[in-house]
Design an enzyme around this catalytic site. Structure first.
Site, PDB file in Angstrom:
ATOM      1  CG  HIS A 169      -2.027  -1.028   1.097  1.00 45.28           C
ATOM      2  ND1 HIS A 169      -3.323  -0.711   0.774  1.00 45.28           N
ATOM      3  CD2 HIS A 169      -2.004  -2.381   1.207  1.00 45.28           C
ATOM      4  CE1 HIS A 169      -4.058  -1.814   0.711  1.00 45.28           C
ATOM      5  NE2 HIS A 169      -3.272  -2.839   0.980  1.00 45.28           N
ATOM      6  CG  ASP A 381      -0.078   9.352   0.562  1.00 46.86           C
ATOM      7  OD1 ASP A 381      -0.102   8.208   1.041  1.00 46.86           O
ATOM      8  OD2 ASP A 381      -0.816  10.272   0.959  1.00 46.86           O
TER       9      ASP A 381
HETATM   10  P1  ADQ Z   1      -3.156   6.065   4.814  1.00 46.08           P
HETATM   11  O1  ADQ Z   1      -1.778   6.577   5.000  1.00 46.08           O
HETATM   12  O2  ADQ Z   1      -3.956   5.815   6.035  1.00 46.08           O
HETATM   13  O3  ADQ Z   1      -3.173   4.719   3.959  1.00 46.08           O
HETATM   14  P2  ADQ Z   1      -5.026   7.510   2.927  1.00 46.08           P
HETATM   15  O4  ADQ Z   1      -4.985   6.802   1.634  1.00 46.08           O
HETATM   16  O5  ADQ Z   1      -5.037   8.994   2.799  1.00 46.08           O
HETATM   17  O6  ADQ Z   1      -3.825   7.198   3.872  1.00 46.08           O
HETATM   18  O7  ADQ Z   1      -6.325   7.061   3.698  1.00 46.08           O
HETATM   19  C1  ADQ Z   1      -6.766   7.688   4.886  1.00 46.08           C
HETATM   20  C2  ADQ Z   1      -8.173   7.212   5.210  1.00 46.08           C
HETATM   21  O8  ADQ Z   1      -8.544   7.701   6.509  1.00 46.08           O
HETATM   22  C3  ADQ Z   1      -9.207   7.736   4.233  1.00 46.08           C
HETATM   23  O9  ADQ Z   1     -10.020   6.689   3.806  1.00 46.08           O
HETATM   24  C4  ADQ Z   1     -10.027   8.761   5.012  1.00 46.08           C
HETATM   25  O10 ADQ Z   1     -11.400   8.756   4.746  1.00 46.08           O
HETATM   26  C5  ADQ Z   1      -9.812   8.339   6.446  1.00 46.08           C
HETATM   27  N1  ADQ Z   1      -9.823   9.578   7.231  1.00 46.08           N
HETATM   28  C6  ADQ Z   1      -9.068  10.643   6.979  1.00 46.08           C
HETATM   29  N2  ADQ Z   1      -9.363  11.627   7.855  1.00 46.08           N
HETATM   30  C7  ADQ Z   1     -10.304  11.161   8.673  1.00 46.08           C
HETATM   31  C8  ADQ Z   1     -10.981  11.705   9.804  1.00 46.08           C
HETATM   32  N3  ADQ Z   1     -10.715  12.915  10.294  1.00 46.08           N
HETATM   33  N4  ADQ Z   1     -11.867  10.938  10.411  1.00 46.08           N
HETATM   34  C9  ADQ Z   1     -12.104   9.708   9.943  1.00 46.08           C
HETATM   35  N5  ADQ Z   1     -11.492   9.146   8.912  1.00 46.08           N
HETATM   36  C10 ADQ Z   1     -10.591   9.861   8.274  1.00 46.08           C
HETATM   37  C11 ADQ Z   1      -2.213   3.849   3.339  1.00 46.08           C
HETATM   38  C12 ADQ Z   1      -1.197   4.518   2.412  1.00 46.08           C
HETATM   39  C13 ADQ Z   1      -1.912   5.336   1.349  1.00 46.08           C
HETATM   40  C14 ADQ Z   1      -2.882   4.440   0.585  1.00 46.08           C
HETATM   41  C15 ADQ Z   1      -3.769   3.664   1.532  1.00 46.08           C
HETATM   42  C16 ADQ Z   1      -4.590   2.612   0.790  1.00 46.08           C
HETATM   43  O11 ADQ Z   1      -0.327   5.343   3.169  1.00 46.08           O
HETATM   44  O12 ADQ Z   1      -0.984   5.916   0.454  1.00 46.08           O
HETATM   45  O13 ADQ Z   1      -3.692   5.244  -0.253  1.00 46.08           O
HETATM   46  O14 ADQ Z   1      -3.015   2.975   2.514  1.00 46.08           O
HETATM   47  O15 ADQ Z   1      -3.781   1.787   0.029  1.00 46.08           O
END
Ligand code: ADQ
Length: 494
Positions: A169, A381
């Site tokens: 990921h 990312d």
């Molecule tokens: P993350 O680093 O966790 O994931 P991201 O892809 O941005 O990063 O996902 C974050 C998730 O958290 C989103 O689904 C979002 O809805 C949720 N979220 C964000 N803010 C929130 C809040 N305030 N309250 C509740 N929920 C919230 C890792 C990798 C990424 C990759 C994903 C999936 O680092 O690059 O995209 O896995 O493969």
């Protein structure tokens, strides 16, 4: 081509649940984070088994809690319990202090302590044992992420034969960075124990293949396109790029619900006659939050029109709160927010609204829906699902996205987002002004195209693409990837 209905088994560091201690003992809620948001709808849809660490909690108590949780989720949950020492050295140590920073190109943050490596191996073996015990030969075992790269290696050692794939990921780093890893050869070898290894982008896959070519010059690579073949030591491994996504229809439907519309209305009423610029991130140094705040400060300084007419809403989700580095990052963010607000606030207008907490789905969707500009500027990312969620929830199609070229999602959205280098404070600041001034028709046209892309390549497409790549008889058999390559052409420009 239809994918035969084998049982799908996800193996990830964490189960897709979060435990908290309530008044009557432990309580279970859905987990947060990218992997869970992406995979939970798929498992809800088709059932299966999920193996992972449940976080804290007493073993017996948890086992009774998991039964109803499994029933509610629509798929089985199987816990792998970890000791305190394992959590410290495998999770906080190997995963968070070595692989996470290294794979995000931040090698100066790494702590290559040998004991971390040994605990990582031990825990991976434990996961492999759980897989061996709880799965059958007809299952498809899909291992997720950098915590568990060695599971297939231990499955082989244990003599457990399963069809098995791996998806990373996070980004895969370029050769010169990967070479710093003391256990680099072991990790590559372990990844080649999977039948299919998936990355988020072609760039990550290219880095992986270059590392292989450097450390294992005997390998042979064949094929072109999203899935290629690596031959090594009499074995064939498929290696592909599969950009992860979201349940687009689910997000768009929920964003359209009455409760979300009302919440969105209240947010804009409280911030009248101005454009809302939204940042949503887990607390992490890879997300570029301080750099973004500096860019907004620069924009307010150089473009006075923005004062009183924009508000930056920065949501930070608590994450890895026990770790010193993360505490320091939090302090830095809070210092900057205080400084910028102190510098620019006037009666009736505060430039930055800062929320340090997890939002419930209704609130999060309301912010997505109501914000005219999304500021998505990670330093690096894997994908960034927030960008895709923002598109799905931008129902009036009026949202502009400012996007880091170092986010995996850039490969799919770069033509229609305003692309920035997140380290370039003035560049991001110019992009903020450009987004603010963008005419309505241009916004709508760009957002329509981004929404189309995310709608077509949603999470169900992603799962099918991965599973079909695992089961296709040959590399010619990838019809689901039609028109896929041109979308990723940005990669060659980076
Ligand atoms: P993350 O680093 O966790 O994931 P991201 O892809 O941005 O990063 O996902 C974050 C998730 O958290 C989103 O689904 C979002 O809805 C949720 N979220 C964000 N803010 C929130 C809040 N305030 N309250 C509740 N929920 C919230 C890792 C990798 C990424 C990759 C994903 C999936 O680092 O690059 O995209 O896995 O493969």
């Amino acid at each position: 081509m239809n994918v035969p209905e084998t049982r799908l088994v996800a193996v990830s560091n964490r189960l897709p649940i979060a435990l908290s201690r309530g008044q009557d003992g432990w309580e279970i809620k859905p987990g947060s984070g990218g992997l869970v948001t992406a995979l939970a709808p798929v498992f809800r849809d088709r059932g299966g088994l999920w193996i992972g660490w449940p976080g804290g909690a007493d073993e017996d108590e948890l086992k009774t809690l998991l039964r109803p949780a499994s029933q509610e989720a629509g798929y089985e949950l199987h816990p792998v319990f970890l000791s305190e020492e394992e959590v410290r050295d495998y999770y906080h140590g190997f995963a968070n202090e070595i692989i996470w920073p290294l794979f995000h190109d931040l090698q100066t943050r790494c702590n290559f302590r040998p004991s971390y490596w040994y605990q990582y191996l031990k825990v991976n073996r434990k996961f492999a044992e759980a897989v061996g015990f709880h799965t059958r030969e007809s299952d498809y075992v899909w291992v997720h992420d950098y915590h568990l790269m060695h599971v297939a290696h231990f499955l082989r050692e244990l003599g457990v034969q399963r069809k098995r794939g791996f998806f990373l990921h996070i980004p895969f780093p370029p050769v010169d960075i990967f070479l710093k890893l003391p256990w680099r050869t072991h990790i590559l070898k372990a990844l080649l124990e999977y039948e299919l290894v998936g990355f988020q982008t072609l760039r990550d896959r290219r880095h992986f293949v270059q590392c292989l070519q450097h450390l294992r010059p005997e390998i042979r690579v064949s094929g072109r396109g999203p899935v290629i073949l690596v031959r090594v030591g009499g074995k064939e491994v498929r290696v592909g790029a599969f950009p992860i996504s979201i349940d687009f229809a689910g997000f768009a439907r929920d964003a359209d619900a009455r409760l979300v519309a009302d919440a969105a209305w209240y947010i804009h009423e409280a911030l009248p006659e101005r454009q809302i610029i939204l940042g949503v991130d887990r607390l992490d140094y890879t997300k570029g939050i301080p750099e973004r705040l500096e860019a907004y400060r620069d924009a307010l300084q150089r473009f006075p029109d923005l004062r009183g007419r924009t508000t930056l809403v920065q949501v930070v989700v608590p994450s890895r709160v026990g770790v010193g580095e993360y505490q320091a990052l939090l302090a830095e963010i809070e210092r900057l927010v205080g400084q910028i607000n102190g510098q620019f606030t006037i009666s009736g207008w505060v430039p930055i609204h800062y929320l340090y907490r997890s939002l419930d789905r209704k609130e999060l969707l309301a912010y997505y829906r109501v914000s005219e500009i999304a500021l998505i500027t990670p330093l690096k990312d894997g994908m960034n699902l927030v960008a895709k969620e923002y598109c799905a929830c931008s129902l009036d199609g009026n949202g502009v996205m400012i996007l880091s070229e170092f986010a995996g999602v850039a490969a799919q959205l770069h033509r229609w987002a305003i692309m920035v280098n997140p380290y370039d404070v003035e560049g991001v600041s110019n992009a903020i002004y450009r987004a603010y001034s963008m005419p309505h028709e241009e916004r709508v046209s760009r957002m329509r195209r981004m929404r189309n892309m995310v709608r077509r390549r949603d999470i169900f497409w992603w799962v099918n693409a991965f599973l079909q790549s695992a089961q296709a008889s040959g590399l010619h058999d990838f019809r689901f990837f039609e028109d896929y390559i041109p979308e990723l052409s940005f990669e060659s420009e980076v």
